[in-house]
Design an enzyme around this catalytic site. Structure first.
Site, short mmCIF file in Angstrom:
data_model
loop_
_atom_site.label_atom_id
_atom_site.label_comp_id
_atom_site.label_asym_id
_atom_site.label_seq_id
_atom_site.Cartn_x
_atom_site.Cartn_y
_atom_site.Cartn_z
N THR A 1 5.84 -15.61 -0.58
CA THR A 1 4.38 -15.59 -0.50
C THR A 1 3.80 -16.21 -1.77
O THR A 1 4.45 -16.27 -2.82
CB THR A 1 3.84 -14.15 -0.38
OG1 THR A 1 4.14 -13.43 -1.58
CG2 THR A 1 4.44 -13.43 0.82
N ASP B 1 -2.32 -4.79 2.61
CA ASP B 1 -1.67 -6.07 2.39
C ASP B 1 -1.35 -6.28 0.91
O ASP B 1 -2.24 -6.20 0.06
CB ASP B 1 -2.59 -7.19 2.90
CG ASP B 1 -1.96 -8.55 2.81
OD1 ASP B 1 -2.25 -9.27 1.84
OD2 ASP B 1 -1.15 -8.88 3.69
N ARG B 2 -0.10 -6.56 0.61
CA ARG B 2 0.34 -6.70 -0.78
C ARG B 2 -0.15 -8.00 -1.42
O ARG B 2 -0.70 -7.95 -2.53
CB ARG B 2 1.87 -6.59 -0.89
CG ARG B 2 2.42 -5.17 -0.80
CD ARG B 2 2.23 -4.52 0.55
NE ARG B 2 2.87 -5.33 1.59
CZ ARG B 2 2.57 -5.27 2.90
NH1 ARG B 2 1.64 -4.45 3.34
NH2 ARG B 2 3.20 -6.02 3.78
N CYS C 1 10.40 -5.58 1.39
CA CYS C 1 9.19 -6.40 1.20
C CYS C 1 9.25 -6.91 -0.22
O CYS C 1 9.25 -6.10 -1.16
CB CYS C 1 7.92 -5.59 1.43
SG CYS C 1 6.40 -6.50 1.01
N ASN C 2 9.32 -8.21 -0.39
CA ASN C 2 9.42 -8.77 -1.74
C ASN C 2 8.15 -8.56 -2.54
O ASN C 2 8.19 -8.15 -3.70
CB ASN C 2 9.75 -10.26 -1.65
CG ASN C 2 11.19 -10.52 -1.27
OD1 ASN C 2 12.06 -10.60 -2.12
ND2 ASN C 2 11.46 -10.63 0.03
N THR C 3 6.99 -8.85 -1.94
CA THR C 3 5.74 -8.74 -2.68
C THR C 3 5.46 -7.31 -3.11
O THR C 3 4.84 -7.08 -4.16
CB THR C 3 4.57 -9.31 -1.86
OG1 THR C 3 4.94 -10.59 -1.35
CG2 THR C 3 3.33 -9.48 -2.72
N ALA C 4 5.96 -6.33 -2.36
CA ALA C 4 5.80 -4.93 -2.77
C ALA C 4 6.46 -4.66 -4.11
O ALA C 4 6.07 -3.72 -4.83
CB ALA C 4 6.41 -4.01 -1.70
N CYS D 1 10.85 -13.76 1.01
CA CYS D 1 9.92 -12.93 1.78
C CYS D 1 10.70 -12.44 2.97
O CYS D 1 11.44 -13.22 3.59
CB CYS D 1 8.69 -13.72 2.22
SG CYS D 1 7.62 -12.77 3.35
N LYS E 1 4.86 -12.46 11.56
CA LYS E 1 4.20 -11.16 11.72
C LYS E 1 3.51 -11.06 13.09
O LYS E 1 3.38 -9.97 13.65
CB LYS E 1 3.18 -10.94 10.60
CG LYS E 1 3.82 -10.64 9.23
CD LYS E 1 2.77 -10.46 8.17
CE LYS E 1 3.38 -10.14 6.80
NZ LYS E 1 4.02 -8.83 6.74
#
Length: 247
Positions: free
Chosen positions: A132, A53-54, A88-91, A202, A172
């Site tokens: 997020t 989980d990022r 995936c933005n947080t990635a 996100c 999700k």
């Protein structure tokens, strides 16, 4: 002589989450101006939902996802990808480290969003951002948007959980109607504060706020999945010489 089976393959580092990756493949196909199968973009999807989980990792509450993401990049490179996108933005909090080790370019999702904002007639101004908590806290979007003349509005602290984190989790889990009900007030709140566009930062949020309902608001809704698809299409057209006059 060039291998007839080689070419400008798009690599997709996915699995974060799996539905977002599948949606990118769908939107890439729907948005590509193609009349035959052969006119579409060759793509390789590495969808590995085992990637840790990022947001949890960024907040130092979980396993480091970097080795898993780099493994995916190596697999895509070995398969023949000439450029990579990450839905995936947080990635992208690990973007600099990944780009430094990748052997092919990686399109930055926020750069793709900026291009899409401009394409939708929003060259500058106040932009509402839903994402997020880790993405919002990191300033990932704020710094790049500011550099292009945008002022970034983010949800109030108590709204992030209700209108961002909860709909992301529901998406999700496959509960899209519940996700829609949770996310919609977040868009309305940012519009009430003067946002001239809303960025769904996100890749689960475009699924919670589908295209069919986006006309409910009078401002453009910029979707980071669609933005990546448009950026990939633009890249492929340049590679194959199928450029439009404004490319």
């Amino acid at each position: 002589m060039e291998d007839a089976f080689d070419g400008p393959f798009l690599g997709i580092l996915g699995g974060m989450g799996p539905l977002a990756s599948a949606t990118l493949m769908t939107r890439l196909t729907q948005l590509t101006p193609a009349e035959t199968d052969q006119a579409h973009i060759p793509a390789i999807l590495w969808s590995d939902p085992r990637i840790p989980d990022r947001p949890a990792a960024y907040l130092r509450q979980g396993e480091d996802p970097f080795p898993w993401m780099l493994n995916g990049i190596r697999r895509l490179e070995a398969a023949g990808a000439k450029i990579i996108v990450i839905p995936c933005n947080t990635a992208h909090l690990w973007y600099d480290a990944l780009a430094a080790q990748a052997r092919v370019p990686i399109i930055h999702i926020v750069d793709a969003v900026v291009q899409n904002l401009q394409a939708q007639g929003v060259p500058h101004g106040r932009v509402g951002l839903m994402a997020t908590s880790a993405t919002l806290q990191s300033g990932l979007y704020q710094s790049r948007l500011s550099a292009h003349g945008y002022e970034c509005l983010v949800p109030e602290p108590e709204e992030i959980g209700r209108h961002c984190s909860i709909p992301i989790a529901l998406t999700k889990q496959g509960h899209l109607e519940e996700a829609r009900r949770a996310a919609s007030p977040g868009v309305a709140s940012l519009c009430d504060r003067g946002a001239q566009a809303i960025v769904l930062g996100c890749t689960e949020l475009p699924l919670a706020l589908p295209h069919a309902m986006r006309g409910s608001w009078e401002v453009p809704i910029v979707d980071s999945i669609d933005a990546l698809a448009h950026a990939a299409i633009h890249w492929h057209r340049r590679q194959t010489g199928k450029r439009k006059p404004d490319d």
